[in-house]
Design a protein around this motif. Structure first.
Motif, PDB file in Angstrom:
ATOM      1  N   GLY A 193       0.816  -1.214   0.000  1.00 59.39           N
ATOM      2  CA  GLY A 193       0.000   0.000   0.000  1.00 59.39           C
ATOM      3  C   GLY A 193       0.844   1.257   0.000  1.00 59.39           C
ATOM      4  N   LEU A 194       1.894   1.262   0.820  1.00 61.57           N
ATOM      5  CA  LEU A 194       2.803   2.419   0.853  1.00 61.57           C
ATOM      6  C   LEU A 194       3.518   2.594  -0.479  1.00 61.57           C
ATOM      7  CD1 LEU A 194       4.374   2.096   4.411  1.00 61.57           C
ATOM      8  CD2 LEU A 194       2.792   3.846   3.589  1.00 61.57           C
ATOM      9  N   PHE A 195       3.984   1.491  -1.049  1.00 58.59           N
ATOM     10  CA  PHE A 195       4.665   1.543  -2.338  1.00 58.59           C
ATOM     11  C   PHE A 195       3.734   2.103  -3.409  1.00 58.59           C
ATOM     12  CE2 PHE A 195       5.764  -0.467  -6.397  1.00 58.59           C
ATOM     13  CZ  PHE A 195       7.066  -0.019  -6.539  1.00 58.59           C
ATOM     14  N   SER A 196       2.494   1.641  -3.439  1.00 56.11           N
ATOM     15  CA  SER A 196       1.527   2.123  -4.429  1.00 56.11           C
ATOM     16  C   SER A 196       1.246   3.607  -4.241  1.00 56.11           C
ATOM     17  CB  SER A 196       0.225   1.338  -4.312  1.00 56.11           C
ATOM     18  OG  SER A 196       0.448  -0.021  -4.544  1.00 56.11           O
ATOM     19  N   ALA A 197       1.112   4.039  -3.002  1.00 52.77           N
ATOM     20  CA  ALA A 197       0.859   5.454  -2.729  1.00 52.77           C
ATOM     21  C   ALA A 197       2.033   6.318  -3.164  1.00 52.77           C
ATOM     22  CB  ALA A 197       0.569   5.654  -1.247  1.00 52.77           C
ATOM     23  N   VAL A 198       3.255   5.864  -2.881  1.00 50.78           N
ATOM     24  CA  VAL A 198       4.439   6.634  -3.271  1.00 50.78           C
ATOM     25  C   VAL A 198       4.551   6.715  -4.787  1.00 50.78           C
ATOM     26  CG1 VAL A 198       6.965   6.643  -3.236  1.00 50.78           C
ATOM     27  CG2 VAL A 198       5.696   6.220  -1.145  1.00 50.78           C
ATOM     28  N   VAL A 199       4.289   5.617  -5.474  1.00 46.85           N
ATOM     29  CA  VAL A 199       4.347   5.629  -6.943  1.00 46.85           C
ATOM     30  C   VAL A 199       3.313   6.600  -7.501  1.00 46.85           C
ATOM     31  CG1 VAL A 199       3.890   4.244  -9.003  1.00 46.85           C
ATOM     32  CG2 VAL A 199       5.337   3.335  -7.204  1.00 46.85           C
TER      33      VAL A 199
ATOM     34  N   THR B 295      14.627   4.324  -7.106  1.00 47.68           N
ATOM     35  CA  THR B 295      14.729   4.844  -5.740  1.00 47.68           C
ATOM     36  C   THR B 295      13.689   4.205  -4.829  1.00 47.68           C
ATOM     37  OG1 THR B 295      15.502   6.952  -6.636  1.00 47.68           O
ATOM     38  CG2 THR B 295      14.715   6.954  -4.368  1.00 47.68           C
ATOM     39  N   ILE B 296      12.464   4.111  -5.301  1.00 42.44           N
ATOM     40  CA  ILE B 296      11.406   3.502  -4.500  1.00 42.44           C
ATOM     41  C   ILE B 296      11.718   2.041  -4.226  1.00 42.44           C
ATOM     42  CG2 ILE B 296       8.971   2.820  -4.544  1.00 42.44           C
ATOM     43  CD1 ILE B 296       8.463   5.445  -6.092  1.00 42.44           C
ATOM     44  N   THR B 297      12.238   1.333  -5.222  1.00 41.12           N
ATOM     45  CA  THR B 297      12.593  -0.070  -5.031  1.00 41.12           C
ATOM     46  C   THR B 297      13.693  -0.224  -3.986  1.00 41.12           C
ATOM     47  OG1 THR B 297      11.981  -0.548  -7.315  1.00 41.12           O
ATOM     48  CG2 THR B 297      13.372  -2.158  -6.211  1.00 41.12           C
TER      49      THR B 297
END
Length: 99
Positions: A13-19, A81-83
């Motif tokens: 969920g956090l990853f999706s929001a950041v993307v 960066t996110i990864t």
């Protein structure tokens, strides 16, 4: 639901929001650059009015192709960066649970 599965759902969920946030920020910046670079041509505005009424254009015309390259590069950099950040968070969470 196990703690590992719950943690993975939260991280996803956090990853999706950041993307999503990064995507919209890049789109916002791209729109601002296009707006700042726009120069209206008042002299020739109605020169081809009849041609435009009789023709249909298909596809898109890239007025600033370098912006497309910059946008793709920013998306790639943001993804990398996110990864990396997500991998570090997962590694820290896994190491803190093993202690």
């Amino acid at each position: 639901m196990g703690s590992t599965r719950k943690r993975n759902v939260i991280l996803f969920g956090l990853f999706s929001a950041v993307v999503a946030v990064v995507y919209y920020l890049i789109q916002l910046i791209h729109g601002m650059v296009l707006t700042l670079a726009y120069v209206p041509d008042v002299v020739r505005a109605y020169e081809n009015a009849e041609v435009h009424n009789q023709q249909v254009s298909f596809g898109s015309v890239a007025s600033m192709p370098y912006l497309l390259v910059v946008e793709v590069a920013l998306f790639m950099l943001a993804g990398a960066t996110i990864t990396l950040i997500c991998n570090k968070v997962i590694h820290r969470l896994n190491s803190s649970n093993q202690v």
